[in-house]
Design a protein around this motif. Sequence first.
Motif, PDB file in Angstrom:
ATOM      1  N   GLU A 190      -8.753  16.978   7.101  1.00 42.41           N
ATOM      2  CA  GLU A 190      -9.660  15.862   6.868  1.00 42.41           C
ATOM      3  C   GLU A 190      -9.053  14.638   7.539  1.00 42.41           C
ATOM      4  O   GLU A 190      -8.040  14.119   7.085  1.00 42.41           O
ATOM      5  CB  GLU A 190      -9.814  15.634   5.353  1.00 42.41           C
ATOM      6  CG  GLU A 190     -10.626  16.722   4.677  1.00 42.41           C
ATOM      7  CD  GLU A 190     -10.259  16.936   3.217  1.00 42.41           C
ATOM      8  OE1 GLU A 190      -9.505  16.129   2.661  1.00 42.41           O
ATOM      9  OE2 GLU A 190     -10.739  17.927   2.645  1.00 42.41           O
ATOM     10  N   LYS A 236       6.847   0.563   3.743  1.00 34.24           N
ATOM     11  CA  LYS A 236       7.891   1.296   3.008  1.00 34.24           C
ATOM     12  C   LYS A 236       7.316   1.990   1.794  1.00 34.24           C
ATOM     13  O   LYS A 236       6.356   1.529   1.187  1.00 34.24           O
ATOM     14  CB  LYS A 236       8.975   0.321   2.546  1.00 34.24           C
ATOM     15  CG  LYS A 236      10.137   0.214   3.505  1.00 34.24           C
ATOM     16  CD  LYS A 236      10.987   1.471   3.526  1.00 34.24           C
ATOM     17  CE  LYS A 236      12.042   1.328   4.635  1.00 34.24           C
ATOM     18  NZ  LYS A 236      12.646   2.566   5.040  1.00 34.24           N
ATOM     19  N   ASN A 237       7.958   3.085   1.425  1.00 35.43           N
ATOM     20  CA  ASN A 237       7.555   3.802   0.219  1.00 35.43           C
ATOM     21  C   ASN A 237       7.852   2.961  -1.019  1.00 35.43           C
ATOM     22  O   ASN A 237       8.697   2.066  -1.005  1.00 35.43           O
ATOM     23  CB  ASN A 237       8.294   5.136   0.152  1.00 35.43           C
ATOM     24  CG  ASN A 237       9.773   4.923   0.077  1.00 35.43           C
ATOM     25  OD1 ASN A 237      10.312   4.683  -0.988  1.00 35.43           O
ATOM     26  ND2 ASN A 237      10.445   4.962   1.224  1.00 35.43           N
ATOM     27  N   GLU A 238       7.178   3.294  -2.129  1.00 29.60           N
ATOM     28  CA  GLU A 238       7.269   2.502  -3.357  1.00 29.60           C
ATOM     29  C   GLU A 238       8.662   2.542  -3.978  1.00 29.60           C
ATOM     30  O   GLU A 238       9.073   1.598  -4.653  1.00 29.60           O
ATOM     31  CB  GLU A 238       6.299   3.022  -4.419  1.00 29.60           C
ATOM     32  CG  GLU A 238       4.851   3.111  -4.017  1.00 29.60           C
ATOM     33  CD  GLU A 238       4.512   4.446  -3.370  1.00 29.60           C
ATOM     34  OE1 GLU A 238       4.961   4.671  -2.236  1.00 29.60           O
ATOM     35  OE2 GLU A 238       3.806   5.246  -3.983  1.00 29.60           O
ATOM     36  N   ILE A 239       9.366   3.645  -3.781  1.00 26.03           N
ATOM     37  CA  ILE A 239      10.660   3.778  -4.448  1.00 26.03           C
ATOM     38  C   ILE A 239      11.654   2.769  -3.877  1.00 26.03           C
ATOM     39  O   ILE A 239      12.299   2.017  -4.601  1.00 26.03           O
ATOM     40  CB  ILE A 239      11.165   5.224  -4.328  1.00 26.03           C
ATOM     41  CG1 ILE A 239      10.216   6.140  -5.106  1.00 26.03           C
ATOM     42  CG2 ILE A 239      12.586   5.364  -4.859  1.00 26.03           C
ATOM     43  CD1 ILE A 239      10.212   7.564  -4.677  1.00 26.03           C
ATOM     44  N   THR A 240      11.720   2.746  -2.554  1.00 26.51           N
ATOM     45  CA  THR A 240      12.632   1.806  -1.908  1.00 26.51           C
ATOM     46  C   THR A 240      12.213   0.366  -2.237  1.00 26.51           C
ATOM     47  O   THR A 240      13.058  -0.483  -2.516  1.00 26.51           O
ATOM     48  CB  THR A 240      12.628   2.044  -0.387  1.00 26.51           C
ATOM     49  OG1 THR A 240      12.953   3.414  -0.151  1.00 26.51           O
ATOM     50  CG2 THR A 240      13.634   1.166   0.310  1.00 26.51           C
ATOM     51  N   GLU A 272      10.378  10.025   2.346  1.00 25.49           N
ATOM     52  CA  GLU A 272      10.780   8.737   2.927  1.00 25.49           C
ATOM     53  C   GLU A 272      11.839   8.076   2.052  1.00 25.49           C
ATOM     54  O   GLU A 272      12.854   7.585   2.539  1.00 25.49           O
ATOM     55  CB  GLU A 272       9.572   7.806   3.070  1.00 25.49           C
ATOM     56  CG  GLU A 272       8.702   8.130   4.263  1.00 25.49           C
ATOM     57  CD  GLU A 272       7.459   7.236   4.335  1.00 25.49           C
ATOM     58  OE1 GLU A 272       7.448   6.161   3.695  1.00 25.49           O
ATOM     59  OE2 GLU A 272       6.501   7.627   5.023  1.00 25.49           O
ATOM     60  N   ALA A 273      11.584   8.099   0.731  1.00 26.12           N
ATOM     61  CA  ALA A 273      12.536   7.458  -0.183  1.00 26.12           C
ATOM     62  C   ALA A 273      13.872   8.180  -0.147  1.00 26.12           C
ATOM     63  O   ALA A 273      14.939   7.560  -0.194  1.00 26.12           O
ATOM     64  CB  ALA A 273      11.973   7.444  -1.599  1.00 26.12           C
ATOM     65  N   ARG A 315      -0.247   2.176   1.727  1.00 21.55           N
ATOM     66  CA  ARG A 315       0.574   1.295   2.570  1.00 21.55           C
ATOM     67  C   ARG A 315       0.222   1.378   4.054  1.00 21.55           C
ATOM     68  O   ARG A 315       0.271   0.379   4.758  1.00 21.55           O
ATOM     69  CB  ARG A 315       2.061   1.573   2.357  1.00 21.55           C
ATOM     70  CG  ARG A 315       2.524   2.997   2.642  1.00 21.55           C
ATOM     71  CD  ARG A 315       3.994   3.166   2.262  1.00 21.55           C
ATOM     72  NE  ARG A 315       4.469   4.525   2.474  1.00 21.55           N
ATOM     73  CZ  ARG A 315       4.299   5.535   1.631  1.00 21.55           C
ATOM     74  NH1 ARG A 315       3.637   5.334   0.511  1.00 21.55           N
ATOM     75  NH2 ARG A 315       4.773   6.730   1.893  1.00 21.55           N
ATOM     76  N   HIS A 316      -0.161   2.596   4.530  1.00 18.29           N
ATOM     77  CA  HIS A 316      -0.481   2.722   5.958  1.00 18.29           C
ATOM     78  C   HIS A 316      -1.796   2.020   6.281  1.00 18.29           C
ATOM     79  O   HIS A 316      -1.885   1.263   7.240  1.00 18.29           O
ATOM     80  CB  HIS A 316      -0.532   4.190   6.363  1.00 18.29           C
ATOM     81  CG  HIS A 316       0.816   4.842   6.296  1.00 18.29           C
ATOM     82  ND1 HIS A 316       1.824   4.525   7.172  1.00 18.29           N
ATOM     83  CD2 HIS A 316       1.334   5.744   5.432  1.00 18.29           C
ATOM     84  CE1 HIS A 316       2.912   5.212   6.863  1.00 18.29           C
ATOM     85  NE2 HIS A 316       2.629   5.961   5.798  1.00 18.29           N
ATOM     86  N   THR A 332       5.938  10.267   0.526  1.00 20.22           N
ATOM     87  CA  THR A 332       6.593   9.158  -0.163  1.00 20.22           C
ATOM     88  C   THR A 332       7.980   9.558  -0.637  1.00 20.22           C
ATOM     89  O   THR A 332       8.963   8.839  -0.451  1.00 20.22           O
ATOM     90  CB  THR A 332       5.743   8.744  -1.384  1.00 20.22           C
ATOM     91  OG1 THR A 332       4.484   8.292  -0.918  1.00 20.22           O
ATOM     92  CG2 THR A 332       6.411   7.628  -2.173  1.00 20.22           C
ATOM     93  N   GLU A 382      -4.121  11.462  15.815  1.00 19.37           N
ATOM     94  CA  GLU A 382      -3.322  10.326  15.372  1.00 19.37           C
ATOM     95  C   GLU A 382      -3.251   9.195  16.391  1.00 19.37           C
ATOM     96  O   GLU A 382      -3.428   8.035  16.060  1.00 19.37           O
ATOM     97  CB  GLU A 382      -1.903  10.799  15.060  1.00 19.37           C
ATOM     98  CG  GLU A 382      -1.443  10.413  13.679  1.00 19.37           C
ATOM     99  CD  GLU A 382      -0.159  11.109  13.319  1.00 19.37           C
ATOM    100  OE1 GLU A 382       0.807  11.012  14.106  1.00 19.37           O
ATOM    101  OE2 GLU A 382      -0.115  11.770  12.262  1.00 19.37           O
ATOM    102  N   ASP A 396      15.713   7.230   2.959  1.00 17.73           N
ATOM    103  CA  ASP A 396      16.269   5.872   2.787  1.00 17.73           C
ATOM    104  C   ASP A 396      17.565   5.925   1.993  1.00 17.73           C
ATOM    105  O   ASP A 396      18.563   5.302   2.342  1.00 17.73           O
ATOM    106  CB  ASP A 396      15.275   4.978   2.020  1.00 17.73           C
ATOM    107  CG  ASP A 396      14.156   4.471   2.912  1.00 17.73           C
ATOM    108  OD1 ASP A 396      14.254   4.666   4.139  1.00 17.73           O
ATOM    109  OD2 ASP A 396      13.196   3.886   2.382  1.00 17.73           O
TER     110      ASP A 396
END
Lengths: 362, 317
Positions: free
Chosen positions: B293, B81-85, A344-345, B68-69, A341, B315, A348
Amino acid sequence: MKIAFPYMGTSHIAFKMLIRDLGHEPMVPPKLSKKTLTYGTQHSPEFACLPFKILLGSYLEAIEQGAELIITSGGSGPCRAGYYGVLHQKILQDLGYDTKIIVMESPYRNPFDFLGKIKSVISCSGVSWWTFIKVFYKAWEKLKLLDETEFLSHQIRPFECLRGETTKVFKECLNVIDESQTTEQIREARKLTQELLNNISQDHTRKVLKIGIIGEIYVVLEPFANHDLEVTLGEMGVLTHRSIYLSDWTRESTGYESKKNIIKAASPYINELFGGHGIYSVGHTVLYSQKGFDGVVQLAPFTCIPEIVAKTILAKVSNDFAIPVLTVFLDEQTGKAGLQTRLEAFVDLLGQKRAIQEGVVT
Amino acid sequence: MIGYLGLDVGSVSTNLVVIDDYNEVLINLYIRTRGQPIKAVQDGLKHVAMELGNSITIGGVGTTGSARHLTSIITGADTVKNEITAHAMAASAMVPGVQTVLEIGGQDSKIILLRHGIVTDFAMNTVCAAGTGSFLDQQASRLNIPIEDFGGIALKAVSPVRIAGRCSVFAESDMIHKQQLGHNLEDIIAGLCEALVRNYLNNVGKGKQIKEPVSFQGGVAANVGIKAAFEQALGMKVIIPRYFNVMGAIGAAILAREKVRRVNTTNFKGFDASEFKYKAGSFECKGCSNLCEVIEIFHDCNVIARWGDRCGKWESV
């Protein structure tokens, strides 16, 4: 004698050959895994840092497989790592193992100690000093080749057309290097590995971001400790440049290359060595910014004092040079989601910054 | 009319919103994840489908949050998208000129700095979840106070006591010690709010230039005690956006809308996805010493996604 040595990136491939050339049996510890972590945390002081725990766990696994001697490197300056070899030895003793640990310190601090330790290793297998110098030079060549190959892989990965191909080819390259035994074979391996990597189909029209990797040496060098940071970023389309490679670290501590430049770059912010790679983290960030890098990722073991000090100074460097810095503290977590996370941020953020600089977005 | 669906599936809550082309929030839903993200998402989708009726069609889907995935597989998301963006995106849209975002959720807390609408710096709590929503939840239930009233009680304090905020274990024992000495509840709770804010600013917010306007979002923003403590510590006004607890989902919806505008098509699987039988399973790969895992997501009996492996062997389904 069965001699083991710690994992640190790909260096075990060179050490393995060196030990065999010195007439001993190399004992590569099992690949670092959750078991290593479990062993390490079980027998380490709770407050010790991740490298300490990984190394201890790895030594214990090597001893299980029959290692009779462990050779490792020391550290200097006000960082706990300088005592780690001694402490590891005491813990092994308390656990009832008589396996000895030899800690190689920089020859410039105490040349007699350095030579004495080498003598103790080569004399029992009857190897002459002349042979030692020859095989040491050869191992050095191999170590440099390993570093060059890895460096090249990080240059290519963000451009690869097929995700994951570079990592696959890089593994092949390591096998090729591992099999090369003579100076001549190492030279051929250099050609072959470069060819293999350069043959990966690449798309150079891609605009890639450039990130410098700084921080504490062990977590920077060992992918197990940093959750394969460079591969992860590379596959996100980022070109990474690592500030530390073992061959230049060895070069520095054996006096071939001075770190004057880095310390000079750090000097407006800090004039004092404060242990570990702290001051280099500061200096490298300044240099990365001057070389046009988009950002810097600082890797640090949780509780690492030199990197904590550096982090505080980096806030100012980041501001002055307008270069974003992401600090990642690493501990024994094996979940990668949190790191993913943040990366990724961060990517961005750098992407938006680049877009503004290039006038794509206003 | 076309709406854009955003889903933010976090540790504590699962949030869904539908926005229109002008950032108007048409539907917003905040439900508890309760450790079952797939079920939470499917329940959420059912609710949204019911409320939407026939007048609005979904033109794009975006997901964010720690699941999210997983969520993107279930819904057929256009953006992941990640939480920050996502939070930064929503704050820029909802709080004009925002320069600082303080976000405290269930398990993580973050600070995001924006200048001229662009994220310039961010930080997230590192190895410890002290001072996040889960800890407040836990303390509220220990004191037998509904979490909704927690902040209001803090505001009634006359002289807040000092609580150690660095670590939730330290904080809890400090609170118990103070309570056993006879301090009243209001002062202890207010002390806790101040401690959490102090810890946040010293840890997550360390070295960050906090400038107004400041937007405070995430579930914990509902706590007026924490808001007051922030305002006092910063000496600034703290804005709580109207949809503070679903900002991540709003950001995800905006990102999906932008993507769909570029590519002109959506992958949305439709609301039928709420009826599909999804199942998650996991196994330990014994291929090497990493013993990864690996998570498998089944749709009926077919594996539709796998992740968790370091080498990428599993994957690709």
